[in-house]
Design a protein around this motif. Sequence first.
Motif, PDB file in Angstrom:
ATOM      1  N   LEU A   4       0.841  -1.483   0.088  1.00 48.96           N
ATOM      2  CA  LEU A   4      -0.109  -0.050  -0.120  1.00 48.96           C
ATOM      3  C   LEU A   4       0.905   1.096   0.025  1.00 48.96           C
ATOM      4  O   LEU A   4       0.657   2.146  -0.665  1.00 48.96           O
ATOM      5  CB  LEU A   4      -0.799  -0.035   1.257  1.00 48.96           C
ATOM      6  CG  LEU A   4      -2.039  -1.176   1.131  1.00 48.96           C
ATOM      7  CD1 LEU A   4      -2.827  -1.156   2.518  1.00 48.96           C
ATOM      8  CD2 LEU A   4      -3.030  -0.973  -0.078  1.00 48.96           C
ATOM      9  N   TRP A   5       1.851   1.231   0.596  1.00 51.04           N
ATOM     10  CA  TRP A   5       2.832   2.383   0.859  1.00 51.04           C
ATOM     11  C   TRP A   5       3.377   2.594  -0.494  1.00 51.04           C
ATOM     12  O   TRP A   5       3.637   3.957  -0.792  1.00 51.04           O
ATOM     13  CB  TRP A   5       3.809   2.110   1.858  1.00 51.04           C
ATOM     14  CG  TRP A   5       4.679   3.465   2.060  1.00 51.04           C
ATOM     15  CD1 TRP A   5       5.916   3.556   1.562  1.00 51.04           C
ATOM     16  CD2 TRP A   5       4.321   4.571   3.018  1.00 51.04           C
ATOM     17  NE1 TRP A   5       6.480   4.958   1.979  1.00 51.04           N
ATOM     18  CE2 TRP A   5       5.406   5.444   2.884  1.00 51.04           C
ATOM     19  CE3 TRP A   5       3.144   4.712   3.857  1.00 51.04           C
ATOM     20  CZ2 TRP A   5       5.514   6.575   3.623  1.00 51.04           C
ATOM     21  CZ3 TRP A   5       3.239   5.933   4.744  1.00 51.04           C
ATOM     22  CH2 TRP A   5       4.558   6.864   4.502  1.00 51.04           C
ATOM     23  N   PHE A   6       3.812   1.492  -1.357  1.00 48.54           N
ATOM     24  CA  PHE A   6       4.554   2.135  -2.561  1.00 48.54           C
ATOM     25  C   PHE A   6       3.583   1.843  -3.817  1.00 48.54           C
ATOM     26  O   PHE A   6       4.209   1.793  -4.784  1.00 48.54           O
ATOM     27  CB  PHE A   6       5.991   1.030  -2.352  1.00 48.54           C
ATOM     28  CG  PHE A   6       6.826   1.471  -1.417  1.00 48.54           C
ATOM     29  CD1 PHE A   6       7.564   2.741  -1.767  1.00 48.54           C
ATOM     30  CD2 PHE A   6       7.051   1.033  -0.315  1.00 48.54           C
ATOM     31  CE1 PHE A   6       8.805   3.269  -1.098  1.00 48.54           C
ATOM     32  CE2 PHE A   6       8.167   1.284   0.393  1.00 48.54           C
ATOM     33  CZ  PHE A   6       8.807   2.539   0.094  1.00 48.54           C
ATOM     34  N   GLY A   7       2.621   1.345  -3.642  1.00 47.36           N
ATOM     35  CA  GLY A   7       1.487   1.470  -4.727  1.00 47.36           C
ATOM     36  C   GLY A   7       1.938   0.065  -5.672  1.00 47.36           C
ATOM     37  O   GLY A   7       1.390   0.164  -7.030  1.00 47.36           O
ATOM     38  N   LEU A   8       2.223  -0.961  -5.172  1.00 50.04           N
ATOM     39  CA  LEU A   8       2.406  -2.194  -5.719  1.00 50.04           C
ATOM     40  C   LEU A   8       1.053  -2.984  -6.110  1.00 50.04           C
ATOM     41  O   LEU A   8      -0.021  -2.645  -5.687  1.00 50.04           O
ATOM     42  CB  LEU A   8       3.241  -3.271  -4.855  1.00 50.04           C
ATOM     43  CG  LEU A   8       4.754  -2.853  -4.560  1.00 50.04           C
ATOM     44  CD1 LEU A   8       5.396  -3.677  -3.760  1.00 50.04           C
ATOM     45  CD2 LEU A   8       5.539  -2.360  -5.911  1.00 50.04           C
ATOM     46  N   ASN A   9       1.201  -3.793  -6.980  1.00 53.96           N
ATOM     47  CA  ASN A   9       0.086  -4.655  -7.351  1.00 53.96           C
ATOM     48  C   ASN A   9      -0.742  -5.062  -6.205  1.00 53.96           C
ATOM     49  O   ASN A   9      -0.313  -5.659  -5.333  1.00 53.96           O
ATOM     50  CB  ASN A   9       0.330  -5.653  -8.338  1.00 53.96           C
ATOM     51  CG  ASN A   9      -0.785  -6.421  -8.918  1.00 53.96           C
ATOM     52  OD1 ASN A   9      -1.890  -6.563  -8.095  1.00 53.96           O
ATOM     53  ND2 ASN A   9      -0.606  -6.742 -10.348  1.00 53.96           N
ATOM     54  N   GLU A  10      -1.960  -4.743  -6.320  1.00 57.17           N
ATOM     55  CA  GLU A  10      -2.816  -5.257  -4.897  1.00 57.17           C
ATOM     56  C   GLU A  10      -3.290  -6.695  -4.684  1.00 57.17           C
ATOM     57  O   GLU A  10      -3.624  -7.120  -3.612  1.00 57.17           O
ATOM     58  CB  GLU A  10      -4.143  -4.305  -4.934  1.00 57.17           C
ATOM     59  CG  GLU A  10      -3.772  -2.825  -4.579  1.00 57.17           C
ATOM     60  CD  GLU A  10      -5.263  -1.877  -4.523  1.00 57.17           C
ATOM     61  OE1 GLU A  10      -6.205  -2.710  -4.801  1.00 57.17           O
ATOM     62  OE2 GLU A  10      -5.223  -0.688  -4.297  1.00 57.17           O
ATOM     63  N   GLY A  11      -2.833  -7.407  -5.856  1.00 59.14           N
ATOM     64  CA  GLY A  11      -2.749  -9.188  -5.600  1.00 59.14           C
ATOM     65  C   GLY A  11      -1.828  -9.352  -4.617  1.00 59.14           C
ATOM     66  O   GLY A  11      -1.900 -10.449  -4.206  1.00 59.14           O
ATOM     67  N   LEU A  12      -0.706  -8.849  -4.309  1.00 59.89           N
ATOM     68  CA  LEU A  12       0.274  -9.086  -3.336  1.00 59.89           C
ATOM     69  C   LEU A  12      -0.404  -9.042  -2.080  1.00 59.89           C
ATOM     70  O   LEU A  12       0.375  -9.490  -1.270  1.00 59.89           O
ATOM     71  CB  LEU A  12       1.243  -8.026  -3.530  1.00 59.89           C
ATOM     72  CG  LEU A  12       2.195  -8.115  -4.737  1.00 59.89           C
ATOM     73  CD1 LEU A  12       3.356  -7.153  -4.818  1.00 59.89           C
ATOM     74  CD2 LEU A  12       2.917  -9.317  -4.934  1.00 59.89           C
ATOM     75  N   LEU A  13      -1.547  -8.111  -1.760  1.00 56.65           N
ATOM     76  CA  LEU A  13      -2.191  -8.128  -0.646  1.00 56.65           C
ATOM     77  C   LEU A  13      -2.635  -9.807  -0.173  1.00 56.65           C
ATOM     78  O   LEU A  13      -2.660  -9.985   1.174  1.00 56.65           O
ATOM     79  CB  LEU A  13      -3.354  -7.329  -0.143  1.00 56.65           C
ATOM     80  CG  LEU A  13      -3.029  -5.670  -0.505  1.00 56.65           C
ATOM     81  CD1 LEU A  13      -4.236  -5.065  -0.681  1.00 56.65           C
ATOM     82  CD2 LEU A  13      -2.199  -5.217   0.506  1.00 56.65           C
ATOM     83  N   LEU A  14      -3.051 -10.316  -0.954  1.00 55.76           N
ATOM     84  CA  LEU A  14      -3.540 -11.753  -0.927  1.00 55.76           C
ATOM     85  C   LEU A  14      -2.396 -12.796  -0.841  1.00 55.76           C
ATOM     86  O   LEU A  14      -2.409 -13.716  -0.089  1.00 55.76           O
ATOM     87  CB  LEU A  14      -4.701 -12.104  -2.035  1.00 55.76           C
ATOM     88  CG  LEU A  14      -5.050 -13.710  -1.946  1.00 55.76           C
ATOM     89  CD1 LEU A  14      -5.895 -13.805  -0.699  1.00 55.76           C
ATOM     90  CD2 LEU A  14      -5.733 -14.008  -3.189  1.00 55.76           C
ATOM     91  N   LEU A  15      -1.481 -12.354  -1.517  1.00 58.76           N
ATOM     92  CA  LEU A  15      -0.379 -13.264  -2.110  1.00 58.76           C
ATOM     93  C   LEU A  15       0.438 -13.188  -0.704  1.00 58.76           C
ATOM     94  O   LEU A  15       1.078 -14.412  -0.356  1.00 58.76           O
ATOM     95  CB  LEU A  15       0.430 -12.992  -3.100  1.00 58.76           C
ATOM     96  CG  LEU A  15      -0.350 -13.176  -4.540  1.00 58.76           C
ATOM     97  CD1 LEU A  15       0.542 -12.821  -5.602  1.00 58.76           C
ATOM     98  CD2 LEU A  15      -0.717 -14.679  -4.638  1.00 58.76           C
TER      99      LEU A  15
END
Length: 211
Positions: free
Chosen positions: A140-151
């Motif tokens: 969230l801080w660096f605006g990465l792909n939000e799919g990583l939240l689940l991964l």
Amino acid sequence: MSELAVRAISGVVMIAIALMAAIVGGYYFAILAAAAATAMFYEWLRMTRGWGFHWSLGGFLYCLLPALALLWIRDRSGDQGLMMVLWVFIVTWSTDIGAYFAGRKFGKRKLAPSISPGKTVEGLWGGVAAAALLGGAWVLWFGLNEGLLLLAPLFAIAAQGGDLFESKMKRRAGIKDSGDLLPGHGGVLDRLDGLVPVAVLTAAAQVIGLA
């Protein structure tokens, strides 16, 4: 000096080296990845001596693939390559640290007593929670792909699976640690067994567009 202090100091030094190499990138990161893969393979061969050629071949791939995955993530992901590599590190490290302290504080139910008697179900979930929290915050801080939240929590489970896999190998080989290169941590395989699945799975997730 206590074992925990030695482990902590050694861990801080290893983290600092990994972070500096990742930030600089290029040949420095490639050299570190190659050195780690070589040390892992050396320990693998020593541990599996007499198990057959297929174990040697499997070990070669086991040690090579995460190194290639990290280099690919760092170099291919454009401006966010560094952030992605650091996410891999954060998920792996937070899983290990969260599992260690949650297991010491709350651990009661054995996770896999026949493989690694010290690991607990509470430690597993502590590692998952730490990875989800810290890995998620990084996304969230660096605006990465939000799919990583689940991964992040899924990969935390994979990291602990990698730890159990190596523990099973050590039990078969009749040894406590894969080596003695890292004070307080044992061998390089002991320290990087969780990074192996996280690095490879992250690269795979990028290939299919999930990360």
